[in-house]
Design an enzyme around this catalytic site. Structure first.
Site, short mmCIF file in Angstrom:
data_model
loop_
_atom_site.label_atom_id
_atom_site.label_comp_id
_atom_site.label_asym_id
_atom_site.label_seq_id
_atom_site.Cartn_x
_atom_site.Cartn_y
_atom_site.Cartn_z
N CYS A 119 0.81 -1.23 0.00
CA CYS A 119 0.00 0.00 0.00
C CYS A 119 0.85 1.28 0.00
O CYS A 119 0.32 2.36 -0.25
CB CYS A 119 -0.96 0.00 1.18
SG CYS A 119 -2.02 -1.45 1.21
N HIS A 252 -3.20 7.12 2.32
CA HIS A 252 -3.64 5.82 1.81
C HIS A 252 -5.05 5.56 2.33
O HIS A 252 -5.35 5.77 3.50
CB HIS A 252 -2.67 4.74 2.30
CG HIS A 252 -3.16 3.36 2.06
ND1 HIS A 252 -3.67 2.96 0.84
CD2 HIS A 252 -3.25 2.28 2.88
CE1 HIS A 252 -4.05 1.70 0.93
NE2 HIS A 252 -3.82 1.26 2.15
N ASN A 282 -10.24 -0.18 -0.18
CA ASN A 282 -8.78 -0.08 -0.13
C ASN A 282 -8.22 -0.66 -1.44
O ASN A 282 -8.30 -1.87 -1.66
CB ASN A 282 -8.28 -0.86 1.08
CG ASN A 282 -6.76 -0.81 1.24
OD1 ASN A 282 -6.05 -0.36 0.34
ND2 ASN A 282 -6.29 -1.26 2.38
N1 ACO Z 1 -18.97 -8.34 9.00
C1 ACO Z 1 -19.55 -8.55 10.18
N2 ACO Z 1 -18.85 -8.86 11.29
C2 ACO Z 1 -17.51 -8.93 11.17
C3 ACO Z 1 -16.84 -8.71 9.95
C4 ACO Z 1 -17.64 -8.42 8.83
N3 ACO Z 1 -17.11 -8.17 7.61
N4 ACO Z 1 -15.52 -8.86 10.14
C5 ACO Z 1 -15.35 -9.14 11.45
N5 ACO Z 1 -16.54 -9.19 12.07
C6 ACO Z 1 -16.81 -9.45 13.48
C7 ACO Z 1 -15.73 -10.30 14.13
O1 ACO Z 1 -15.95 -11.66 13.89
C8 ACO Z 1 -15.91 -9.92 15.57
O2 ACO Z 1 -16.98 -10.65 16.11
P1 ACO Z 1 -16.91 -11.23 17.62
O3 ACO Z 1 -16.77 -10.01 18.48
O4 ACO Z 1 -18.21 -11.94 17.73
O5 ACO Z 1 -15.70 -12.10 17.63
C9 ACO Z 1 -16.31 -8.45 15.52
O6 ACO Z 1 -16.78 -8.22 14.19
C10 ACO Z 1 -15.17 -7.51 15.82
O7 ACO Z 1 -14.03 -7.90 15.07
P2 ACO Z 1 -12.69 -7.13 15.17
O8 ACO Z 1 -11.68 -7.77 14.26
O9 ACO Z 1 -12.32 -6.97 16.61
O10 ACO Z 1 -13.12 -5.73 14.59
P3 ACO Z 1 -12.33 -4.38 14.57
O11 ACO Z 1 -13.10 -3.35 15.27
O12 ACO Z 1 -10.88 -4.57 14.93
O13 ACO Z 1 -12.40 -4.03 13.04
C11 ACO Z 1 -11.00 -3.97 11.10
C12 ACO Z 1 -11.75 -4.85 12.08
C13 ACO Z 1 -11.99 -3.10 10.34
C14 ACO Z 1 -10.25 -4.85 10.10
C15 ACO Z 1 -10.03 -3.10 11.91
O14 ACO Z 1 -9.21 -3.87 12.72
C16 ACO Z 1 -9.19 -2.25 11.04
O15 ACO Z 1 -9.66 -1.32 10.46
N6 ACO Z 1 -7.89 -2.52 10.96
C17 ACO Z 1 -7.03 -1.85 10.07
C18 ACO Z 1 -6.77 -2.76 8.97
C19 ACO Z 1 -6.87 -2.17 7.62
O16 ACO Z 1 -7.41 -1.13 7.35
N7 ACO Z 1 -6.30 -2.92 6.73
C20 ACO Z 1 -6.26 -2.59 5.41
C21 ACO Z 1 -5.07 -3.19 4.81
S1 ACO Z 1 -3.64 -2.61 5.56
C22 ACO Z 1 -3.31 -1.24 4.87
O17 ACO Z 1 -3.79 -0.90 3.85
C23 ACO Z 1 -2.33 -0.41 5.56
#
Ligand code: ACO
Length: 325
Positions: A119, A252, A282
């Site tokens: 990225c 990004h 993304n």
């Molecule tokens: N739909 C519904 N529920 C979901 C989904 C989905 N797509 N994905 C996860 N969940 C659920 C999980 O199973 C979990 O359920 P549980 O509590 O029953 O176990 C709950 O949602 C919370 O999951 P978390 O992983 O704790 O959610 P979080 O608030 O951390 O959000 C996310 C996840 C959006 C990926 C976040 O961690 C994030 O934004 N991270 C940054 C990563 C990113 O942006 N990456 C992009 C690539 S890297 C880059 O470009 C730099």
């Protein structure tokens, strides 16, 4: 006299197929994977993304974006001295996407190569092009970010497959005595390999390992917010500028919450941040040039304004480019 790299023109391309969160949720439901528009919007800010057709490769998306950038710059492909494509999803293992783009643009001869920094790839590619322009060896460069992440997603993993989209963005840089790129800053730390990776690779005619994206979302989130502030401050310091000098922050486009946290740390209000993650998802190395082109074409970004472009991605890699548009 210092030679600067000025942006002559920008362009971008999004594949025709557009899926809203509801469209994607309906497709995933057929495979027993549950998600919702509410969850995706609340956690990421994403509302829609584009997916490439099976017949398209990253070089096709890149060529479309390049053609628009060349038109905006008012130059022909034969006038280019350099082509760099940032991508982690090339058409083939080799040759590079850049050489394919060169051929599709109907030109030949100038150096063309790919940069792989996930990225942050566009920031890396822009910095390399800027260095080559500053050295005097190149006058006009085409720099592209192009990705088809939909090919490396696991559509059974709802924690990752809702986050990404496909697209391409491009800029034409030209040597100038007027600024131009003011400062650049690049970093990498390979110890974070496992928090964001596609571990599979080609081996003896087959695939060894799992060829789909794996991510520890929370670890990525924490790391991203910290390094995006650091690199923006590093570029500002190199140019003897402060956060108050930035007209537009073009980060990004991974997640709206990462972008908002970064803007807050840089004391910037939300209206100074270019946001396209809602419509594109993304798009990895394509996300920054796609956002830049969007805001140039809708008239938000004006000549003479100061832009902070910054990225973070797998590796981990991160960096920024501060420029006068
Ligand atoms: N739909 C519904 N529920 C979901 C989904 C989905 N797509 N994905 C996860 N969940 C659920 C999980 O199973 C979990 O359920 P549980 O509590 O029953 O176990 C709950 O949602 C919370 O999951 P978390 O992983 O704790 O959610 P979080 O608030 O951390 O959000 C996310 C996840 C959006 C990926 C976040 O961690 C994030 O934004 N991270 C940054 C990563 C990113 O942006 N990456 C992009 C690539 S890297 C880059 O470009 C730099």
């Amino acid at each position: 006299m210092r030679i600067y790299s000025r942006i002559l023109g920008t362009g971008s391309y999004l594949p025709e197929k557009r899926l809203t969160n509801a469209d994607l949720a309906a497709e995933l439901a057929q495979q027993g994977v549950e998600t919702s528009d509410d969850w995706i919007v609340e956690r990421t800010g994403i509302r829609a993304r584009h997916f490439a057709a099976d017949t398209q490769g990253s070089s096709d998306l890149a060529t479309e974006a390049a053609r628009k950038a060349l038109t905006a710059a008012g130059i022909s492909a034969d006038e280019l001295d350099l082509i760099i494509v940032a991508t982690s999803t090339p058409d083939m293992v080799f040759p590079s996407v850049a050489t394919m783009v060169q051929h599709k643009l109907g030109t030949a001869g100038c150096p063309a190569f790919d940069v792989q920094a996930v990225c942050s790839g566009f920031i890396y590619a822009l910095t390399i092009a800027d260095s080559m322009i500053q050295s005097g060896s190149v006058k006009r460069a085409l720099v592209i970010g192009s990705e088809i992440f939909s090919r490396i997603l696991d559509f059974k993993d709802r924690t990752t497959c809702v986050l990404f989209g496909d697209g391409a963005g491009a800029v034409i840089l030209e040597a100038s005595d007027q600024p131009g790129i003011l400062a650049t800053d690049l970093h990498a730390d390979g110890k974070y390999k496992d928090i964001l990776c596609v571990p599979g690779h080609v081996n003896r005619g087959g695939i060894l390992g799992d060829p789909v994206l794996k991510m520890d979302g929370q670890a990525v989130f924490k790391l991203a917010v910290g390094v995006l502030e650091e690199t923006a401050r590093a570029s500002l310091a190199k140019a003897n500028m402060t956060d108050a000098d930035i007209d537009w922050l073009i980060p990004h486009q991974a997640n709206i919450r990462i972008m908002q946290s970064t803007a807050k740390k840089l004391k910037m209000t939300a209206d100074k941040v270019v946001v396209t993650v809602d419509q594109h998802g993304n798009t990895s190395a394509a996300s920054i040039p796609l956002a830049l082109d969007t805001a140039v074409r809708d008239g938000r970004i004006q000549r003479g304004q100061t832009l902070m472009l910054e990225g973070v991605g797998g590796g981990f890699t991160w960096g920024s480019v501060l420029l006068r548009y």
